[in-house]
Design a protein around this motif. Sequence first.
Motif, mmCIF file in Angstrom:
data_model
loop_
_atom_site.group_PDB
_atom_site.id
_atom_site.type_symbol
_atom_site.label_atom_id
_atom_site.label_comp_id
_atom_site.label_asym_id
_atom_site.label_seq_id
_atom_site.Cartn_x
_atom_site.Cartn_y
_atom_site.Cartn_z
ATOM 1 N N LEU A 371 0.837 -1.200 0.000
ATOM 2 C CA LEU A 371 0.000 0.000 0.000
ATOM 3 C C LEU A 371 0.878 1.259 0.000
ATOM 4 O O LEU A 371 0.609 2.232 -0.713
ATOM 5 C CB LEU A 371 -0.897 -0.052 1.243
ATOM 6 N N ASN A 372 1.954 1.249 0.781
ATOM 7 C CA ASN A 372 2.870 2.399 0.814
ATOM 8 C C ASN A 372 3.512 2.627 -0.557
ATOM 9 O O ASN A 372 3.652 3.769 -1.011
ATOM 10 C CB ASN A 372 3.992 2.187 1.834
ATOM 11 N N ARG A 373 3.910 1.538 -1.205
ATOM 12 C CA ARG A 373 4.571 1.679 -2.508
ATOM 13 C C ARG A 373 3.575 2.175 -3.568
ATOM 14 O O ARG A 373 3.941 2.937 -4.457
ATOM 15 C CB ARG A 373 5.187 0.335 -2.912
ATOM 16 N N PHE A 374 2.306 1.763 -3.447
ATOM 17 C CA PHE A 374 1.263 2.297 -4.338
ATOM 18 C C PHE A 374 1.213 3.823 -4.225
ATOM 19 O O PHE A 374 1.203 4.539 -5.221
ATOM 20 C CB PHE A 374 -0.097 1.669 -3.994
ATOM 21 N N VAL A 375 1.202 4.321 -2.980
ATOM 22 C CA VAL A 375 1.174 5.778 -2.772
ATOM 23 C C VAL A 375 2.445 6.412 -3.343
ATOM 24 O O VAL A 375 2.411 7.467 -3.981
ATOM 25 C CB VAL A 375 1.031 6.109 -1.271
ATOM 26 N N GLU A 376 3.568 5.734 -3.135
ATOM 27 C CA GLU A 376 4.842 6.299 -3.582
ATOM 28 C C GLU A 376 4.896 6.441 -5.109
ATOM 29 O O GLU A 376 5.281 7.494 -5.620
ATOM 30 C CB GLU A 376 6.002 5.424 -3.090
#
Length: 472
Positions: A371-376
Amino acid sequence: MTTLIKNGTVVTATEIMDADVLIDGEKVAGIAAPGSHSWEEGAEVIDASGKYVLPGGIDVHTHMELPFGGTFASDDFESGTRAAAWGGTTTIIDFAVQVFGENVMDGYETWMEKAEGNCAIDYGMHMIVGDVTDQALKEMDMLMDEGVTSFKLFTAYPGVLYSDDGKIFRAMQKAAENGSTIMMHAENGIVIDVLREQALQRGETDPIYHSITRPPVTEAEATHRVIAYAELAGCPLYVVHMSAKEAVEEVAIARNRGSNVFGETCPQYLYLGWKNLSEPGFDGAKYVCSTPVRSEDQGHQEALWRYLATNDLQIVSTDHCPFCMGDHPVHGTQKRLGEGDFTKIPNGLPGVEDRMRMIYHGAVGEGRLSLNRFVEVTATAPAKMFGLFPQKGTIAVGSDADILVWDPEETHVMSVESSHMDVDYNCYEGTEVKGEIDKVIARGKVLISDGEYHGEKGDGQYLKRGTCQLLI
Ligand SMILES: [Zn+2]
């Protein structure tokens, strides 16, 4: 006026936390544990229970109303940025174009006029430079003062947007001097033109030949070449819309030796391929764009997802540049210009509204990225790459309140019926994706809520950008 988003799960590129977010005017004014504050008093309250609270998407590669192949991209700044908002994108960076033989600044001013007062969301500009003259090099300095800090050149499209290696190298030297970033469309257009001509002579005229005549090596070779020149000049390099795994391998190798080389890909390269280009009749034309979507049998799609996970690719943008299959009320028959001759199909496809949903689906829904990498890859890295962080690209005190309330339990069916782009097809028609957008807030204003649009043209403001914030 204040707005409180309460009981949601706030997600940034680095954190996942149960927190309430206070918006004061256009900015995020506070982030705190639920129940630990008295922000509710006098505030408009949005209950985000069970939902994610995400930074608004940033699409750093769009072409609203771009002239191409005798027609214009069917979305203008008004319709295209409104559609972007519907899809959870709250900032775009579009491309102003220097018309060959004309001054760079004139192209910039033409595009600024097209955008001004028409955008639903904030926007910045890159500058496409074709004719790298002494005058053009001076104008690159002038544009830095206007907040245009990235310049795009092409090794593709000979006779149209193409620059030879000497011109590209001179622009790179200028970028090394003034701190800007060079963006490259890296395909060997000279070789591709030979392959196209030979294909037509053999009577190979269908849309699929668009991809067959732009084989992976033409992208990999051009990528290798522009990396070499950028390293020699000493400027940051950003390779746009990468689709061939062999080309991204060149970016990965350069990054491993510590070079400031970056790459983006787009949803079409992660999901579409020759199956789509071979759709019956002339339907394959829907998927004609450059670089091309590639054969499913060669492992490009899986490789691109993997390169996103390992940060060899940093960003997913769209290269949004739609053309209609039928008759557009203003622009007429567009894709059909290439019926019987694939070289005349306008290059480009719609995507600005689809990107956040499609990437969330493949990344989080199907477990390829965190999920964090999606935002990134959809917000934070785009902001840092093009000098907008931390005003944009995250949820932090003092940042612009560009925020999505995202329902991970809902689903959405991709279709032309449910989308808002000014084009008559959707590339992912019928695909059911996990996750749905509940609310879109841009600089504190609720643009989308419960399926209603509350924005208006002119809500979006021009963003003067700084330089690349991802330099090694
Ligand atoms: Zn483009």
